[in-house]
Design a protein around this motif. Structure first.
Motif, mmCIF file in Angstrom:
data_model
loop_
_atom_site.group_PDB
_atom_site.id
_atom_site.type_symbol
_atom_site.label_atom_id
_atom_site.label_comp_id
_atom_site.label_asym_id
_atom_site.label_seq_id
_atom_site.Cartn_x
_atom_site.Cartn_y
_atom_site.Cartn_z
ATOM 1 N N ALA A 37 0.683 -1.083 -0.132
ATOM 2 C CA ALA A 37 -0.161 -0.132 0.047
ATOM 3 C C ALA A 37 0.893 1.293 -0.020
ATOM 4 N N GLY A 39 -0.015 5.850 0.523
ATOM 5 C CA GLY A 39 -1.110 6.625 0.881
ATOM 6 C C GLY A 39 -0.605 8.058 0.230
ATOM 7 N N LEU A 74 -2.209 -1.000 -3.531
ATOM 8 C CA LEU A 74 -3.218 0.027 -3.123
ATOM 9 C C LEU A 74 -2.680 1.230 -3.009
ATOM 10 N N SER A 76 -4.242 4.693 -1.457
ATOM 11 C CA SER A 76 -5.100 5.322 -0.803
ATOM 12 C C SER A 76 -5.018 6.634 -1.030
ATOM 13 N N ASP A 78 -5.957 10.172 0.192
ATOM 14 C CA ASP A 78 -6.420 10.768 1.446
ATOM 15 C C ASP A 78 -7.278 11.836 0.947
ATOM 16 N N ILE A 142 -7.912 3.923 -4.305
ATOM 17 C CA ILE A 142 -9.023 4.034 -3.449
ATOM 18 C C ILE A 142 -9.341 5.315 -2.727
ATOM 19 N N GLN A 144 -10.676 7.847 -0.140
ATOM 20 C CA GLN A 144 -11.322 7.560 1.089
ATOM 21 C C GLN A 144 -12.620 8.429 1.089
ATOM 22 N N GLN A 147 -15.126 5.708 0.128
ATOM 23 C CA GLN A 147 -15.213 4.716 1.291
ATOM 24 C C GLN A 147 -15.785 5.201 2.468
ATOM 25 N N TRP A 271 -5.482 5.313 10.183
ATOM 26 C CA TRP A 271 -4.375 4.610 9.168
ATOM 27 C C TRP A 271 -4.380 2.977 9.629
ATOM 28 N N ARG A 274 -7.240 1.012 8.514
ATOM 29 C CA ARG A 274 -6.924 0.589 7.185
ATOM 30 C C ARG A 274 -6.137 -0.525 6.932
ATOM 31 N N GLU A 278 -7.754 -3.673 4.888
ATOM 32 C CA GLU A 278 -7.255 -4.131 3.505
ATOM 33 C C GLU A 278 -6.251 -5.195 3.822
#
Length: 581
Positions: A37, A39, A74, A76, A78, A142, A144, A147, A271, A274, A278
């Motif tokens: 992942a 971010g 992934l 993410s 933010d 993804i 957020q 989500q 954090w 997640r 995930e």
């Protein structure tokens, strides 16, 4: 056809992490795809420091794919984080106007004027997504915002609220500790933690609301003004009724959290939640996360509340820019991957991240240093081709030129970058002149079209046009410098004659290189082929003096592009005229 990285050398950091991640994934989630992942916060231009947050797991994920394993990378976005400040230097953004949106989710802030995107976050995500595609980075994005507003995390939010006392106890271990000294390092993505450090007034965004009603790890966005300057005043675990007040507009609201989707967990809880949600096995973070009380360290304890484990998380060091200061995505005016890709091929940019371990800092050149980097890259390619490169260097080169899916598009005839830059400089955008010069570099294999030298030629031209100051650009004289020619002594005249006599026969890049370095040798009574070891030290001084004379007669300066390239660019007839023939 997939490219297989050819190294098990202990200095190949990517292979070592891949070994560790595969083993850990088989322990935690046997039979499932490996999850790595990154971010990214689209709070402003996503810069080259942030790119390390992506490239580190990308390279590891790609190595795992090369070995035949399924893997998900992934990213993410933010984009549900609060808008902390208005970055400086953003076109189409008025500081006072956009300051009104501070405290809202990034996806609720208008995009800069003139943007084709619906909001601030999407505007800055788009540029990064395009750059990642050019770099060959495969990922699952993804949002957020999606989500949280869809209710995907509802159970996790309710779970965090039920266990708020446990979370508070973990956080309390660090609240009384003395804040660590600020490191001169880069933290590329942790906007929420940075916000807490800078005291932006976000009502303890880092830890959550804490007051007479107790601690709450959840922060609603106000139903009236849309900002997160809210304080939870009460919460009932049985009914999930939550009441909050907004300090920005005095709005008060009671909602049922089991049905409410306009808020988010605070960063130090969000954090690790997640990680568990995930099943993340590998995620790097900036070096500041190594300090006590940082998000990564605290998250390693909080993640257990959600039934997960902290991922393998190497700390990555600062990425600098030649001649520029430390980068921050919320401040604007910092180079982005798109900026770098305008002046360098994706392979070179990938190599800069692949060849250094995550904890090693490095610089990306936007100045003259880019020419040396390209020379180093081309030499490595030659060594790899002839089989003389070290195993770790072969691995880094392999990871740079392509991914498990295959090689990245490349320049058919990768001519030296400094040569291309010189040609682009001298010809000032005239492609026919550029083709003439480049076709004369190697008469035995003339360039038939500029397309053969693209995209590298276009990158070099962009570098000349955007990063070389006007007073350093090359302008060839229109007329001979009659006064200088008249003042020359006999030795200088003889050196020019020797050069002019050899022009026709040596009219190629290699030939002219031999000629211009050979003239001072011949004048001193040595062979033009004599090596430096066979020559006295004063020959180097004579060469420098001769070169300076040529530069003055051709471009009116002491220095300029490499003389062989410059001579080819000017053309035989014009060279003869400017040198007084």
């Amino acid at each position: 056809m997939p490219i297989v990285a050819q190294s098990t050398d202990t200095t190949d950091w990517v292979s070592r992490f891949a070994d560790e991640v595969i083993e850990e994934s088989e322990r935690r989630a046997p039979g499932k795809p490996v999850v790595v992942a990154s971010g990214l916060s689209p709070s402003g231009p996503i810069h080259l420091g942030n790119l390390r947050e992506v490239m580190t797991p990308h390279l590891v994920a790609d190595e795992i794919r090369r070995r035949g394993h399924q893997v998900r990378h992934l990213i993410s976005w933010d984009d549900y984080d609060r808008y902390r400040k208005v970055p400086a230097g953003i076109a189409g953004v008025d500081q006072a106007e956009w300051a009104e949106h501070i405290g809202k989710p990034l996806t609720s802030v208008p995009a800069p004027k003139g943007s084709e995107y619906p909001n601030w976050a999407e505007h800055f995500k788009a540029a990064m997504t395009e750059s990642l595609a050019e770099l060959g980075v495969e990922f699952d994005g993804i949002s957020q915002t999606e989500q949280y507003t869809s209710g995907a995390y509802r159970e996790q939010i309710l779970h965090a609220m039920r266990h708020r006392a446990d979370i508070d106890a973990i956080l309390d271990q660090y609240r009384t500790k003395k804040a660590p000294a600020k490191k001169q390092q880069q933290k590329a993505v942790d906007e929420a933690e940075l916000e807490a450090e800078e005291g932006s007034g976000a009502a303890a965004e880092d830890d959550g609301s804490s007051g007479s009603a107790g601690y709450f790890p959840y922060k609603p966005y106000c139903g009236d003004c849309g900002k997160d300057l809210t304080t939870v005043t009460s919460y009932d675990d049985d009914t999930t009724e939550l009441t909050y007040t907004c300090t920005a507009c005095d709005f008060t609201e009671t909602v049922r959290l089991s049905e409410f989707n306009r808020g988010k967990l605070v960063w130090k809880v969000d954090w690790p939640m997640r990680w568990a949600y995930e099943g993340v096995i590998f995620e790097p973070s900036g070096v500041d996360h190594s300090s006590p009380g940082s998000s990564f360290q605290v998250g390693g304890q909080i993640v257990g509340i959600f039934g997960g484990e902290r991922p393998i998380g190497p700390m990555y060091a600062f990425v600098g820019i030649s001649g520029m200061a430390k980068m921050s995505s919320s401040r604007g005016g910092v180079p982005t991957p798109a900026d770098a890709l305008k002046i360098m091929e994706p392979q070179l940019l990938r190599w800069l991240y692949a060849r250094r371990r995550p904890n090693q800092s490095f610089k990306i050149a936007f100045d003259q240093e880019i020419q040396r980097l390209y020379d180093e890259w081309d030499k490595l390619g030659a060594k790899v081709a002839e089989g003389s490169a070290l195993p770790a260097d072969i691995a880094a080169h392999t990871r740079a030129v392509g991914t498990a899916a295959g090689e990245l598009p490349k320049t058919p005839r990768p001519l030296p970058y400094r040569t291309l830059a010189s040609v682009a400089d001298i010809t000032a955008g005239h492609s026919d002149q550029a083709l003439r010069i480049l076709s004369e570099l190697d008469p035995e294999q003339p360039l038939a079209s500029l397309d053969e030298a693209r995209p590298r030629y276009d990158k070099a031209e962009a570098w000349i046009n955007t990063h070389v100051p006007a007073d350093q650009r090359t302008v060839v004289r229109e007329e001979p410098d009659a006064e200088l020619l008249k003042s020359l002594d006999e030795a200088s005249r003889q050196s020019l004659r020797l050069l002019l006599d050899g022009l026709a026969e040596q009219w190629s890049l290699d030939g002219l290189t031999h000629l211009v370095y050979g003239v001072p040798k011949v004048q001193a009574g040595f062979s033009a082929d004599a090596t430096p070891k066979e020559l006295p030290p004063e020959i180097k001084m004579a060469q420098r003096t001769f070169f300076a004379l040529l530069y003055h007669l051709l471009v009116g300066r002491d220095t300029g592009p490499r003389l062989p390239t410059l001579l080819l660019a000017v053309g035989q007839d014009r060279v003869r005229r400017l040198l007084g023939e």
